[in-house]
Design an enzyme around this catalytic site. Structure first.
Site, PDB file in Angstrom:
ATOM      1  N   LYS A  10       0.867  -1.183   0.000  1.00  0.00           N
ATOM      2  CA  LYS A  10       0.000   0.000   0.000  1.00  0.00           C
ATOM      3  C   LYS A  10       0.902   1.231   0.000  1.00  0.00           C
ATOM      4  CE  LYS A  10      -3.685   2.391   2.467  1.00  0.00           C
ATOM      5  NZ  LYS A  10      -2.938   3.665   2.415  1.00  0.00           N
ATOM      6  N   TRP A  11       1.079   1.820  -1.158  1.00  0.00           N
ATOM      7  CA  TRP A  11       1.993   2.941  -1.316  1.00  0.00           C
ATOM      8  C   TRP A  11       1.389   4.208  -0.736  1.00  0.00           C
ATOM      9  CZ3 TRP A  11       6.665   1.479  -2.690  1.00  0.00           C
ATOM     10  CH2 TRP A  11       6.801   0.272  -3.400  1.00  0.00           C
TER      11      TRP A  11
END
Length: 288
Positions: A10-11
């Protein structure tokens, strides 16, 4: 997850659609804001490396010092001329889905088939256009969860291999680090130009249910937040309603009976997120 689970990092950036049309290529936020002019280096790469008629879903990020830096992304967006900061705060686009490919609609296809199509498109990509990592190995996903925090990854996203692409739904599951949770600010105390605190809520069955409030905001945080809020109606001496705004708060506050047991520390606003993306599982993330 339907068909089995795939895991992605999850950037810590802004979710953006890349609508590819050669010179007419656009970058659009989840709320429809046109970001094309602000990130010409990303727009140029997408226009030149992706076939026209394609639409990508992905994360717009700014990388500094070998990590994704959300604060740098926000500062660039807030600058009078964001494009002029491309050298000091270079942006990149991390694609994680393709919903159109050369005018062909892929939304009804299972995620695994869309991922195969994305990998085919990405075979010739170079920076600043990349593809997000993916694994079906839960042990590797757990490894990412623990070791990638220093690179600007704030958790994982779990996706079902058989899931179609459905905009505006919460089909994917976010697994965030316990250091923070997302909530929705629905009102402020104090003046609109320098809020004192936030009233917080969680979406439950389509309604925003109050769960508590934030701690008092410092002067700098209050001034920054004032730029993000939209008051609804006349200001009040007690609390002023605002357009729902996703905010990130510290997860070190205990929960009791589905509510914050004490005021939470505001970390930052997340205007790029829609309240529908905030789930009631935040209560579980915040619990010991």
């Amino acid at each position: 997850m339907p068909g089995g689970t795939a895991w992605e990092p999850k950037w810590d950036g802004m979710r953006v659609l890349a609508i590819v049309d050669g010179p007419g290529t656009e970058l659009r936020s989840r709320q429809g804001a046109n970001l094309t002019w602000a990130f010409p280096e990303v727009t140029h790469a997408v226009a030149n490396l992706v076939p026209a008629g394609s639409v990508l879903d992905g994360e717009l990020v700014v990388r500094l010092h070998d990590r994704v830096d959300f604060g740098a992304l926000q500062r660039r967006l807030a600058a009078p001329n964001p494009a002029a900061l491309a050298a000091q705060a270079p942006a990149a686009y991390i694609a994680f889905d393709v919903i159109r490919r050369e005018h062909g609609d892929l939304r009804d296809l299972p995620f695994i088939e869309r991922r195969i199509a994305l990998e085919e498109l990405a075979a010739s990509w170079t920076d600043p256009l990349t593809m997000s990592a993916l694994t079906g190995d839960v042990d590797l996903a757990a490894h990412w969860f623990h070791v990638l925090t220093g690179q600007g990854v704030d958790g994982l996203v779990a996706k079902g291999l058989d899931q179609p692409y459905r905009a505006g739904t919460r089909d994917w599951r976010k697994v965030k680090h316990r250091t923070s949770v997302d909530l929705v600010a629905t009102a402020i105390t104090g003046p609109v130009d320098q809020p004192g605190a936030l009233l917080l809520a969680l979406p439950v069955d389509g309604e925003l249910v109050p769960v508590g409030r934030s701690r008092s905001l410092g002067p700098a945080a209050a001034l920054a937040l004032a730029r993000q809020i939209t008051p609804l109606g006349m200001p009040s001496a007690i609390a002023t309603s605002i357009a729902p705004l996703v905010v990130e708060v510290s997860a070190d506050v205990p929960w009791s009976g589905g509510r914050l047991a004490q005021p939470a520390q505001l970390l930052r606003a997340r205007p790029e997120l829609h309240p529908v993306e905030v789930g009631s599982d935040a209560v579980l993330v915040g619990c010991d």
